[in-house]
Scaffold this motif. Structure first.
Motif, PDB file in Angstrom:
ATOM      1  N   SER A   1       0.826  -1.212   0.000  1.00 25.72           N
ATOM      2  CA  SER A   1       0.000   0.000   0.000  1.00 25.72           C
ATOM      3  C   SER A   1       0.865   1.271   0.000  1.00 25.72           C
ATOM      4  O   SER A   1       0.372   2.355  -0.294  1.00 25.72           O
ATOM      5  CB  SER A   1      -0.941   0.014   1.216  1.00 25.72           C
ATOM      6  OG  SER A   1      -0.214   0.113   2.426  1.00 25.72           O
TER       7      SER A   1
ATOM      8  N   GLN B   1      -3.250   3.580   1.184  1.00 24.16           N
ATOM      9  CA  GLN B   1      -4.549   2.922   1.108  1.00 24.16           C
ATOM     10  C   GLN B   1      -4.403   1.545   0.466  1.00 24.16           C
ATOM     11  O   GLN B   1      -3.534   1.348  -0.384  1.00 24.16           O
ATOM     12  CB  GLN B   1      -5.548   3.774   0.315  1.00 24.16           C
ATOM     13  CG  GLN B   1      -5.854   5.115   0.979  1.00 24.16           C
ATOM     14  CD  GLN B   1      -6.852   5.940   0.191  1.00 24.16           C
ATOM     15  OE1 GLN B   1      -7.462   5.474  -0.761  1.00 24.16           O
ATOM     16  NE2 GLN B   1      -7.036   7.188   0.604  1.00 24.16           N
TER      17      GLN B   1
ATOM     18  N   SER C   1      -6.294  -1.939  -1.498  1.00 27.06           N
ATOM     19  CA  SER C   1      -7.340  -2.145  -2.497  1.00 27.06           C
ATOM     20  C   SER C   1      -7.468  -3.610  -2.857  1.00 27.06           C
ATOM     21  O   SER C   1      -6.493  -4.366  -2.851  1.00 27.06           O
ATOM     22  CB  SER C   1      -7.022  -1.342  -3.764  1.00 27.06           C
ATOM     23  OG  SER C   1      -8.002  -1.580  -4.761  1.00 27.06           O
TER      24      SER C   1
ATOM     25  N   TYR D   1     -15.514   1.943  -0.726  1.00 34.01           N
ATOM     26  CA  TYR D   1     -14.457   1.798   0.267  1.00 34.01           C
ATOM     27  C   TYR D   1     -14.986   1.195   1.559  1.00 34.01           C
ATOM     28  O   TYR D   1     -16.169   1.339   1.900  1.00 34.01           O
ATOM     29  CB  TYR D   1     -13.840   3.167   0.603  1.00 34.01           C
ATOM     30  CG  TYR D   1     -13.168   3.847  -0.557  1.00 34.01           C
ATOM     31  CD1 TYR D   1     -11.812   3.672  -0.796  1.00 34.01           C
ATOM     32  CD2 TYR D   1     -13.896   4.672  -1.421  1.00 34.01           C
ATOM     33  CE1 TYR D   1     -11.191   4.314  -1.856  1.00 34.01           C
ATOM     34  CE2 TYR D   1     -13.281   5.300  -2.490  1.00 34.01           C
ATOM     35  CZ  TYR D   1     -11.929   5.117  -2.698  1.00 34.01           C
ATOM     36  OH  TYR D   1     -11.320   5.751  -3.757  1.00 34.01           O
TER      37      TYR D   1
ATOM     38  N   ILE E   1     -13.797   1.591   5.470  1.00 31.42           N
ATOM     39  CA  ILE E   1     -12.931   2.335   6.393  1.00 31.42           C
ATOM     40  C   ILE E   1     -13.092   1.739   7.778  1.00 31.42           C
ATOM     41  O   ILE E   1     -14.217   1.601   8.276  1.00 31.42           O
ATOM     42  CB  ILE E   1     -13.284   3.838   6.410  1.00 31.42           C
ATOM     43  CG1 ILE E   1     -13.215   4.422   4.990  1.00 31.42           C
ATOM     44  CG2 ILE E   1     -12.336   4.591   7.330  1.00 31.42           C
ATOM     45  CD1 ILE E   1     -13.647   5.872   4.906  1.00 31.42           C
TER      46      ILE E   1
ATOM     47  N   ASN F   1     -11.743  11.445  -2.659  1.00 34.17           N
ATOM     48  CA  ASN F   1     -10.934  10.492  -1.905  1.00 34.17           C
ATOM     49  C   ASN F   1     -11.502  10.358  -0.493  1.00 34.17           C
ATOM     50  O   ASN F   1     -11.890  11.363   0.116  1.00 34.17           O
ATOM     51  CB  ASN F   1      -9.490  10.997  -1.844  1.00 34.17           C
ATOM     52  CG  ASN F   1      -8.512   9.939  -1.414  1.00 34.17           C
ATOM     53  OD1 ASN F   1      -8.622   9.367  -0.332  1.00 34.17           O
ATOM     54  ND2 ASN F   1      -7.523   9.681  -2.248  1.00 34.17           N
TER      55      ASN F   1
ATOM     56  N   SER G   1      -9.994  10.110   2.077  1.00 34.16           N
ATOM     57  CA  SER G   1      -9.159  10.883   2.997  1.00 34.16           C
ATOM     58  C   SER G   1      -9.751  12.266   3.268  1.00 34.16           C
ATOM     59  O   SER G   1      -9.407  12.909   4.270  1.00 34.16           O
ATOM     60  CB  SER G   1      -7.740  11.025   2.447  1.00 34.16           C
ATOM     61  OG  SER G   1      -7.736  11.726   1.220  1.00 34.16           O
TER      62      SER G   1
ATOM     63  N   ILE H   1      -8.023   2.230   5.300  1.00 31.56           N
ATOM     64  CA  ILE H   1      -8.866   2.454   4.123  1.00 31.56           C
ATOM     65  C   ILE H   1      -8.606   1.370   3.093  1.00 31.56           C
ATOM     66  O   ILE H   1      -7.466   1.152   2.676  1.00 31.56           O
ATOM     67  CB  ILE H   1      -8.602   3.841   3.512  1.00 31.56           C
ATOM     68  CG1 ILE H   1      -8.923   4.940   4.529  1.00 31.56           C
ATOM     69  CG2 ILE H   1      -9.433   4.039   2.240  1.00 31.56           C
ATOM     70  CD1 ILE H   1      -8.614   6.347   4.037  1.00 31.56           C
TER      71      ILE H   1
ATOM     72  N   ARG I   1     -10.096  -0.022  -0.641  1.00 32.34           N
ATOM     73  CA  ARG I   1     -10.996   0.128  -1.788  1.00 32.34           C
ATOM     74  C   ARG I   1     -11.463  -1.265  -2.201  1.00 32.34           C
ATOM     75  O   ARG I   1     -10.648  -2.160  -2.416  1.00 32.34           O
ATOM     76  CB  ARG I   1     -10.287   0.831  -2.947  1.00 32.34           C
ATOM     77  CG  ARG I   1     -11.217   1.167  -4.098  1.00 32.34           C
ATOM     78  CD  ARG I   1     -10.734   2.366  -4.892  1.00 32.34           C
ATOM     79  NE  ARG I   1      -9.516   2.122  -5.635  1.00 32.34           N
ATOM     80  CZ  ARG I   1      -8.864   3.072  -6.327  1.00 32.34           C
ATOM     81  NH1 ARG I   1      -9.318   4.320  -6.330  1.00 32.34           N
ATOM     82  NH2 ARG I   1      -7.765   2.793  -6.986  1.00 32.34           N
TER      83      ARG I   1
END
Length: 214
Positions: free
Chosen positions: A15, A59, A61, A112, A114, A179, A181, A200, A202
């Protein structure tokens, strides 16, 4: 010539690989694999690659992808997946290799997950009670104020042991790309909830009509 989509996960230490470094990683891995990938012409030939919606540093994913071209008439995509996974760096796992079905400009939403420590629940309740949540979005064309409440009216979350999990989808089109963020940064600035305490991930891309992007 066939355009091939290589889908992959990017987690843990991977990441922290930036987009520029990821491009270098993919160039090296594809060259080492010996797969019949098409190169650009000219004095400095290199593998043609396009990435969809670059991921922010730090982040994770489950739905990253890179498109390449091949002149092979009947590529063995199962063999491509095996060959690439054998030499991928830690944290990057190829999940699917297949011909492109949708162009990247079909992407309209990015979803996403979180994860915060359990004590974040009180802060999320405070956010939900707000009428307005303006944040500054930085972009190549300058900065502008975005009203988060237009896109995240309420933060729905579930408690899971010592953590809370948020599931949300944000605009990810060429016209507007938000985003997560922006949310974590706002919660830190407004309520003191450290953005660094948020994990985070995705999880998927969706088209305008909420079909799964493939």
């Amino acid at each position: 010539m066939i355009t091939v989509r290589i889908s992959f996960e990017k987690k843990n230490e991977a990441s922290y690989i930036s987009l520029l470094d990821l491009q270098r990683v993919m160039q090296r891995v594809l060259k080492r694999s010996g797969l019949p990938v098409w190169h650009t012409l000219g004095f400095n030939p290199h593998i043609y690659m396009t990435f969809a919606c670059p991921l922010s540093l730090g982040q994770e994913s489950e739905c990253e992808c890179v498109d390449v071209k091949t002149e092979a008439e009947a590529p063995d995509f199962a063999q491509w997946k095996t060959a690439l996974n054998a030499i991928m760096p830690a944290g990057i796992v190829i999940t699917r290799v297949a011909p492109v079905q949708m162009k990247a400009d079909r992407i309209a939403w990015a979803c996403y997950q979180i994860t915060y420590p359990a004590e974040a629940a009180a802060v999320l309740d405070q956010y939900n009670a707000l009428e307005s949540a303006p944040v500054e979005k930085h972009g190549k064309k300058g900065n502008k104020i975005i009203e988060l409440k237009q896109h995240i009216q309420q933060v729905a979350y579930t408690a899971e042991g010592d953590a809370v999990r948020i599931e949300l989808c944000l605009p990810a089109s060429q016209e507007l790309n938000l985003n997560p963020s922006l949310l974590t940064g706002f919660l830190e600035e407004k309520f003191g909830l450290p953005a660094a305490s948020a994990g985070i991930l995705r999880t998927k891309f969706l088209t305008e009509d909420k079909q799964l992007f493939a």
